[in-house]
Design an enzyme around this catalytic site. Structure first.
Site, short mmCIF file in Angstrom:
data_model
loop_
_atom_site.label_atom_id
_atom_site.label_comp_id
_atom_site.label_asym_id
_atom_site.label_seq_id
_atom_site.Cartn_x
_atom_site.Cartn_y
_atom_site.Cartn_z
N LYS A 128 16.08 41.12 77.70
CA LYS A 128 16.93 42.25 77.57
C LYS A 128 17.53 42.24 75.62
CE LYS A 128 20.14 43.01 81.23
NZ LYS A 128 20.74 42.65 82.33
N GLU A 177 25.83 41.09 99.12
CA GLU A 177 26.80 41.39 100.01
C GLU A 177 27.11 41.12 100.73
OE1 GLU A 177 25.77 43.19 97.57
OE2 GLU A 177 26.76 43.59 95.72
N ARG A 217 28.28 47.95 101.17
CA ARG A 217 27.24 47.50 101.81
C ARG A 217 27.13 46.37 102.61
NH1 ARG A 217 21.82 46.70 97.62
NH2 ARG A 217 22.19 48.47 97.71
C1 LIG Z 1 25.37 45.98 95.40
C2 LIG Z 1 25.02 45.91 94.03
N1 LIG Z 1 25.29 45.23 93.13
C3 LIG Z 1 25.79 44.39 92.54
C4 LIG Z 1 25.47 45.33 91.40
C5 LIG Z 1 25.84 45.71 90.34
N2 LIG Z 1 24.61 45.42 89.19
C6 LIG Z 1 24.65 45.76 88.39
S1 LIG Z 1 23.81 45.73 87.76
C7 LIG Z 1 22.99 45.13 87.51
C8 LIG Z 1 22.24 43.32 87.45
C9 LIG Z 1 20.72 43.92 87.23
O1 LIG Z 1 19.42 42.98 87.36
P1 LIG Z 1 18.41 43.61 87.04
O2 LIG Z 1 17.94 44.18 88.65
O3 LIG Z 1 17.65 42.57 86.81
O4 LIG Z 1 17.78 44.46 85.61
P2 LIG Z 1 18.41 44.27 84.49
O5 LIG Z 1 19.60 44.57 84.51
O6 LIG Z 1 18.05 42.50 84.22
O7 LIG Z 1 17.18 45.11 83.48
C10 LIG Z 1 24.00 44.15 88.90
C11 LIG Z 1 24.91 42.75 90.04
C12 LIG Z 1 24.61 46.52 91.78
N3 LIG Z 1 24.48 47.65 90.92
N4 LIG Z 1 24.32 46.87 93.04
#
Ligand SMILES: Cc1ncc(C[n+]2csc(CCOP(=O)(O)OP(=O)(O)O)c2C)c(N)n1
Length: 664
Positions: A301, A388, A416
């Protein structure tokens, strides 16, 4: 704009580049991301991590015929730059500009929209099933992060892939980070997979094998499908069962790819997700694979920007920053603390005083500021991952044991867990406290993130108490009050700076279902307007009240505090006493607070006209800031005042009405 990026107007141009040119383009894309997002901010870190992956995807596949389904889709900026949207790139997340997420209405290359995590595998599988039904030959690729594997839906989908289709490509983009560091057993499992010596060896063998092929020409060769033998060779290297890994922990669990393979998915990896030729050849192989496959890629990242590499959490998504240093602008002097920080600090105090209180986040420790509790009292803090539903059920379990768990979940993500709210928390009448963050607009994120439905979805459920504070001091009082309740309690508050009022040292209990009268009628003979301003709409309500008062109206201003139970007494009193009532809410009108007032008026046969201010029955787009969107949809002081004046044209009460009032 840089040389190759200038030439690329669509995926067809990517396919024409040589490997060296692609590598140059990768650098240019990184610069475009770093420079292009500096002014308005955005999801810089995740996008810097997928530059090579996105290039490889567009080199090998053919959108819009082939389908890319991105999980969350905050990492689609490079995809946007390569699919005809680069001239508008710097408008991303601003009013009238590009969305920060994949959106079907924005481009034919966005086959599926998202922004909530965990949807990609299921949606992609649905697309595969439809393709198979129709006898099509499209390739469908789901790109999901390691944190998506903390989410149940991803596993529900994986459980179902092999029995549904033979052609499915999953790409696990593993950077070890969610927004914060990824949590839980799956994250540990992936880590073992990465660090297990035999898998590293496999990756090295695989790389060495690819490197042996004529440099540069490899990608093109593969793209032209001229290397059938090569694919076979990859199969040999990458997919032969490896007995040493299966024996890794004596159970065939850790250190092996068993979890995927037992789900009927071929597993390939882990491979270096920044190695373009390796990615291209692996994707070519996946394309030819007649079996569902998951490719596990490792990425960094923030790659290419030192500040982002050093602080992946901050650079996951951020506001404007300095291109040279990555420094973000400090808040302007005098800016009140964020609602979130007041919440986090209040959690520490509540936990210190009351052993029954714990804090729960679903992968949002920084967004909700629950990390303040994590730091101060780590044993009273739970991060359950992007889960969630689990968070709510987990809280319900604790509540049955006498605890007061506080679920700090964004209003939009709590959607959700609706069934868990109804079936578990409410039906069993458990004292779970829901702190619904980001209630109201999340302007730059847009419709996927606005928290505009929570009143409607909570208000209809028995046993629930729902409230909304006018300022940060009242937020703490409400949290304190909630810890004394025996029912599910929902507290909604918005994103960003609070009102700037001092927070008392000792919070006080608020009587459930009791509104607060901020300003009563003064009975000076002016026409009577009652403003009911819920939560953060109090500021707008206060301004409108001041203006109407200055114009000669007799104005009452009420802080309803509760959406459920409504203060029927106060609402009825002002409903009858006023000549016009206004309800103000940062929520959709349908089913919201104003609806609750109208229901009461109907029941009590109160016929006073009601001006409702809130959001219309449509999805509200993204915008640069709250003000832009409020202006567009008429949630302004001027609009409210003019609507009220249209109902009551003259500020003074006509003589006959004054007589009537005197008699009453
Ligand atoms: C249902 C839900 N809960 C929380 C989030 C907040 N959120 C956005 S991106 C993320 C992390 C995503 O991590 P990953 O899928 O590993 O992708 P990366 O950013 O590391 O590439 C979170 C927790 C969300 N988008 N959807």
């Amino acid at each position: 704009m840089s040389r190759y990026l200038q030439m690329v107007d669509g995926p067809m141009h990517v396919k024409k580049l040589t490997l060296e040119q692609l590598q140059q383009l990768a650098e240019e894309l990184r610069q475009e991301l770093i420079n292009g997002l500096a002014k308005n901010g955005g999801h810089l870190g995740p996008n810097l991590g997928v530059v090579e992956l996105t290039l490889a995807l567009h080199f090998v596949f053919n959108t819009p015929k082939d389908k890319f389904v991105w999980d969350v889709s905050h990492q689609t900026y490079v995809h946007k730059l390569l699919t005809g949207r680069k001239s508008r790139f710097q408008t991303i997340r601003t009013t009238g500009g590009l969305s920060g997420f994949a959106m079907r209405s924005e481009s034919e290359h966005d086959c599926y929209g998202a922004a909530h995590a965990g949807t990609a595998l299921s949606a992609a599988l649905g697309i595969c099933a439809a393709r198979d039904q129709r006898g099509g030959d499209e390739n469908v690729v789901a790109i999901f992060g390691d944190a998506a594997l903390t989410n149940g839906i991803s596993f529900e989908a994986m459980n179902n892939i092999a029995q549904t289709t033979r052609r499915f490509i999953g790409i696990l983009n593993d950077n070890e980070w969610s927004i914060a560091k990824n949590v839980g057993a799956i994250s540990g499992y992936l880590n073992k997979l990465i660090t297990h010596p035999s898998y590293n060896k496999l990756a090295r063998d695989f790389e060495r094998f690819v490197r042996r092929l004529p440099k540069g020409k490899l990608a093109l060769k593969l793209a032209r499908k001229a290397e059938e033998g090569f694919k076979g060779a990859i199969t040999e290297v990458g997919l032969e069962p490896n007995p040493s890994t299966i024996e890794a922990d004596g159970r065939g669990g850790y250190g092996s790819s068993l979890i995927f393979e037992e789900m009927g998915l071929r597993y390939l990896g882990p491979i270096d997700g920044h190695n373009l030729p390796l990615l291209i050849s692996t994707l070519e192989f996946a394309k030819a694979c007649d079996h569902p496959i998951v490719i596990h890629i490792l990425t960094k990242k923030g790659k290419g920007f030192e500040a982002a590499l050093q602080n992946p959490e901050k650079f996951h998504g951020l506001g404007p920053y300095d291109v040279a240093t990555g420094a973000t602008l400090p808040a302007k002097a005098g800016t009140p603390p964020n609602w979130q920080d007041v919440f986090g600090q209040a959690m520490v105090k509540l936990c210190q005083k009351d052993n029954s209180v714990v804090g729960i986040t679903a992968a949002m420790p920084s967004g909700t500021s629950l990390k303040i509790l994590e730091k101060a009292m780590p044993n009273r803090y739970y991060d359950v991952g992007i889960a969630e539903e689990h968070a709510v059920l987990f809280a319900c379990g604790m509540a049955t044991m006498g605890f007061h768990p506080v679920c700090a979940i964004y209003s939009t993500f709590l959607q959700r867990a609706y069934d868990c709210i109804v079936h578990d928390a409410a039906l069993q009448d458990l004292p779970v406290i829901f702190c619904m963050d980001r209630a109201g607009l999340s302007p730059q994120d847009g419709p996927t993130h606005h928290g505009l439905f929570d009143i409607a979805y909570v208000r209809s459920v028995p046993n629930c108490i729902a409230m909304s504070p006018k300022d940060e001091d009242e937020l703490v009082d409400m949290m304190f009050t909630a810890t004394h309740e025996r029912h599910p309690v929902f507290i909604r508050y918005p994103r960003g700076p609070a009102e700037g009022v001092p927070v008392k040292d000792q919070p006080r209990l608020i009587e459930i279902g009791k509104a607060e009268i901020i300003q009563n009628f003064s009975n000076h003979g002016g026409r009577k307007v009652a403003l009911f301003a819920l939560g953060n709409m109090m500021r707008l309500g206060g301004k409108a009240a001041a203006q109407l008062t200055a114009d000669g109206y007799d104005v009452a201003l009420i802080n309803p505090r509760f959406v459920k139970p409504l203060d029927a007494g106060v609402t009825e009193f002002f409903g009858r006493a006023a000549e016009v009532v206004a309800t103000l809410e940062d929520h959709v009108l349908m089913g919201g607070y104003g609806s609750a007032v109208l229901e009461l008026f109907s029941e009590k046969r109160i016929t006073t006209p009601v001006v409702q201010m809130g959001w219309p029955d449509q999805f509200i787009e993204h915008g640069t800031n709250v003000d832009d969107l409020r202006k567009k949809y008429g949630l302004t002081v001027e609009n409210l005042v003019s609507k009220l004046k249209a109902e009551l044209p003259a500020a003074a009460v006509p003589v006959e009405r004054r007589r009537e009032l005197a008699v009453a």
